[in-house]
Design a protein around this motif. Structure first.
Motif, PDB file in Angstrom:
ATOM      1  N   ARG A   1      -3.835 -12.968   4.411  1.00  0.00           N
ATOM      2  CA  ARG A   1      -3.428 -13.153   3.007  1.00  0.00           C
ATOM      3  C   ARG A   1      -4.288 -14.215   2.314  1.00  0.00           C
TER       4      ARG A   1
ATOM      5  N   ILE B   1      -7.079  -2.993   0.386  1.00  0.00           N
ATOM      6  CA  ILE B   1      -5.822  -3.729   0.558  1.00  0.00           C
ATOM      7  C   ILE B   1      -5.037  -3.561  -0.743  1.00  0.00           C
TER       8      ILE B   1
ATOM      9  N   SER C   1      -0.523  -7.476  -0.828  1.00  0.00           N
ATOM     10  CA  SER C   1      -0.381  -8.592   0.105  1.00  0.00           C
ATOM     11  C   SER C   1       0.806  -9.407  -0.366  1.00  0.00           C
TER      12      SER C   1
ATOM     13  N   ALA D   1       5.533  -6.097  -1.923  1.00  0.00           N
ATOM     14  CA  ALA D   1       4.346  -5.323  -1.536  1.00  0.00           C
ATOM     15  C   ALA D   1       4.412  -3.902  -2.100  1.00  0.00           C
TER      16      ALA D   1
ATOM     17  N   HIS E   1       1.421  -6.334   4.376  1.00  0.00           N
ATOM     18  CA  HIS E   1       0.200  -5.840   3.725  1.00  0.00           C
ATOM     19  C   HIS E   1       0.237  -4.317   3.723  1.00  0.00           C
TER      20      HIS E   1
END
Lengths: 387, 90
Positions: free
Chosen positions: A95, A238, A241, A269, A383
């Protein structure tokens, strides 16, 4: 905020690595990740490393500078930071690296995790791990980590009818997955009878309900998504996070059978990624004990509260089920080098989304999730990654 | 801030019996650990001194003053609260 992608990954073999020191493990995984990403040392802007207790396990602190040094980067004077959130140290390193790239502060950033746990006796290791609980209000009275999760398990069984056999099914599944993972600590398949007849650790949890003591390291390389394809044919985005905290002591929680830190991190998330739990194809969740995976699949929203045990028993969390959970073998069978686990989870999901997971490949995996817990639920990180 | 003295009686919310402990507590195994809700409301973690088979969710307990640990044969002794079954506790 900029979009961020993972452009390279590496992971050591997990297990009793008496052939390697902490620094050897980091170098091994760091080189693998950098080669996978095709970046040079000069391109790296920052390093973050998750490590829970180098001081207790190998009497080494100052891990940030150590790994930069042994990665051959000391002459470049790159900022290198150790982060700690007990067993969630790796997820927190990921993160921090994500935030550094997303904010525009840095471009190429490495997130690593490492723990070298087998150099001390099991009693010393248990005490080092117990430091993730509340020393004054839990450990001082004799609490151990298995004991805290055992108390969660007992209440979950009472309240929701979760059975001893359903807990065992988590270990059976994860050993089945792990036996197909070349880096896993255990390649042995086990049966429900093996779990329920293994020695008691903290009733109702037995040895085969518990993740092992493990040496290992993992690393991932992050870059802004708009330049990721320069380095990598299959960058993994991604999408989210998220991090949440809760009371350190289990007894102070709103509900002892729910990890609210997981619930809050997951909600954040899924909102960031504009997705729902049904969209997840493959997930690495924090099964430090078998009950941990049952809590995770409920608190992440894959199954309603109280139905995690039945879902596991019905095979809905195995490869080929509704959502493939812990294809790496999880903490249980792949092993749990505490500071490395959160990064290994990302490593496994990246392999799955690239289609490089070999015999344990989930068909058409497009969206994956990692879930890393510190202590008995004082910290949780979620995540969400996408092909 | 006002000091408050709890009565110490409470109810077992959940419990375990520990067979494998940290070095400081290994000599006590097997021992019971529970989350106890005090009658005034707050919860805490503590040992319950009784046979493992007598432990039950919902059982009533009362506080007892006990040795919690020792720093070796000649070191400091830690005292504190454990709990004992108290079926008669109101």
């Amino acid at each position: 905020m900029r979009a961020v992608s993972i452009i390279g990954v590496g992971c050591t073999r997990f297990g009793e690595r008496w052939d390697s020191s902490l620094r050897d493990l980091v170098v091994e995984t760091g080189i693998a990740a950098i080669e996978d990403a095709g970046v040079t040392g000069e391109a790296i802007d920052a390093l973050y490393v998750g490590n829970m207790s180098g001081g207790r396990f190998v009497e080494q602190e100052h891990i940030g500078a150590l790994i930069a040094d042994y990665a051959g980067l000391s002459r470049l004077h790159i900022p290198s930071t150790r982060v700690e959130a007990a067993c969630a140290s790796g997820g927190l390193a990921l993160r921090e690296a994500f935030l550094a790239v997303a904010s525009g502060y840095a471009d190429i950033v490495i997130a690593a995790g490492v723990e070298k746990m087998t150099d001390v006796s099991s009693g010393v290791a248990a005490d080092a791990l117990a430091a993730a609980a509340d020393r004054e209000w839990e450990c001082f009275f004799g609490a151990t980590f298995p004991a805290l999760y055992a108390m969660i398990a007992r209440l979950h069984m009472r309240r929701y009818g979760t059975t001893r056999e359903q807990l065992a099914q988590v270990a059976v599944k994860n050993h089945h997955h792990g036996h197909m993972n070349p880096i896993a600590q255990y390649h042995t398949e086990i049966k429900v009878e093996d779990v329920v007849s293994s020695p008691l650790v903290a009733d109702p949890l037995r040895v085969l309900d518990c993740s092992p003591i493990t040496d290992g390291a993992a690393a991932v390389v992050l870059a802004p998504s708009d330049i990721a394809s320069r380095y990598c044919d299959t960058p993994i985005r991604i999408l989210a996070s998220a991090q949440a905290s809760d009371s350190l002591a289990l007894h102070d929680r709103r509900d002892i059978t729910t990890l609210d830190a997981t619930v809050y991190a997951a909600k954040k998330a899924f909102a960031q990624a504009r997705l729902t739990p049904e969209d997840i194809d493959v997930a690495e969740v924090h099964d430090c004990f078998t009950i941990g995976e049952i809590l995770a699949i409920e608190d992440l929203g894959f199954f309603p509260k109280g139905e995690g045990g039945a879902a596991t028993e019905e095979g809905r969390t195995a490869i080929g089920g509704d959502v493939a959970v812990n294809t790496s073998g999880g903490l249980k069978a792949c092993g749990h080098p505490v500071g490395a686990t959160g990064i290994k989870q990302a490593y496994e999901i990246v392999l799955q989304l690239r289609g490089e997971a070999g015999r344990r490949q989930v068909d058409d995996a497009e969206i994956g999730l990692t879930h890393n817990v510190g202590g008995s639920g004082g910290t949780a990180l979620v995540h969400i990654l996408s092909r | 801030m006002e000091e408050h003295r709890f009565r110490g009686t409470g109810t077992v919310i959940t419990y375990t019996t520990i067979y494998s402990a940290t070095e400081d507590f290994e000599r006590l195994t097997p021992y019971n650990l529970a989350i106890i809700q005090l009658d005034e409301g707050p919860k805490l973690t503590g040992q319950v001194v009784c046979a493992p088979e007598n432990m039950k969710i919902g059982m009533r307990v009362r506080p007892v003053f006990r040795i919690l640990g020792k720093e070796g044969e000649r070191g400091i002794i830690y005292y504190g609260t454990k709990f004992a079954p108290a079926d008669d506790a109101p």
